[in-house]
Write a protein that holds these residues in place. Structure first.
Motif: not given
Length: 267
Positions: A152-167
């Protein structure tokens, strides 16, 4: 490993990705299976086909995967247009060994993407039956799932904010940075804007650190091989080099410049 000169078997791509082995790939944006086959013969660990921004849309995905597989050297991966389970399933039915899912902004979207790559009971993917995916990977759901990577791509402010949960999403194989969109999310006026360079590097360090701590692979798109080596040394585990359409234009321009320079010198 492949019997051919001890090269890694492309079918081991997902396992190598999960093991955080350093991998180098190439990007295909053109709907040109003949050109794609040439690229796939060079020895890149994977060849990514752009189904989001390239001119190669869903009817061409299978031809691209056939071209990649023809040489038996690279794994074929498809970037789908969105976190849509239908698109993810269609990409995997072509025999792709992985999908790159763009614009993922939350752990929930990442979880949906992972589940779209896995069959029951781990996910929601439908058994494809007599399609190319079955021809390549068989018909045992657990074995198919083991050979397929979800990125999955990390490319938005929202993704960066939820980075830990995504990983931390169970079953996720990798996160992948889209540096152009991420730069824009961090305030850049254009990709490469020096005003946002510091913020981008800080974000990249955050992403590689989070991926390492959660045990998932971490990739990035780069513009040349030297940049790929640099990013791998910094903690990324895979890097995708430029694209066929970019290199076609660069090579044609360089030859034109050389021809005109030699012509002017002879005049």
């Amino acid at each position: 490993m492949s019997a051919a000169a001890g090269r890694p078997d492309p079918a081991e791509f997902a396992a190598r990705l999960r093991a955080r082995e350093p991998l180098v790939g190439y990007w295909i944006a053109l709907d040109n299976p003949v050109g794609t086959e040439r690229i796939a013969a060079l020895g890149y660990d994977y060849v990514g086909v752009d189904g989001q921004h390239g001119v190669l849309h869903q009817p061409g995905w299978q031809a691209a995967m056939l071209a990649v597989d023809a040489r038996g050297r690279s794994a074929g991966v498809i970037r789908v247009p969105s976190p849509d389970p239908v698109a993810i399933g269609a990409a995997l039915d072509t025999g792709a060994l992985g999908v790159v899912v763009p614009m993922v902004e939350s752990a929930e979207q990442a979880r949906t993407s992972v589940r779209a790559c896995r069959h029951h009971p781990a996910g929601t993917r439908s058994l494809g039956g007599p399609v190319r995916g079955e021809l390549r990977l068989g018909s045992v759901p657990a074995e198919i799932d083991a050979r397929v990577a979800c990125i999955v791509m990390i490319e938005t402010a929202a993704a960066l904010a939820d980075l830990e949960a995504i990983c931390a999403v169970e079953g996720l194989d990798a996160v992948y940075v889209g540096p152009a969109d991420l730069s824009a999310a961090l305030g850049a006026r254009y990709f490469g804007d020096p005003a946002a360079a510091g913020e981008l590097e800080e974000a990249l360090a955050r992403i590689t650190d989070a991926a390492r701590r959660h045990g998932v692979a971490c990739g990035i798109h780069v513009m040349d091989g030297a940049s790929a080596a640099k990013r791998l040394a910094e903690g990324f585990t895979f890097a995708t080099v430029s694209s066929d359409i970019t290199h076609l234009q660069q090579a044609a321009a360089a030859h034109l410049d050389a021809a005109r320079a030699l012509g002017a010198a002879a005049a």
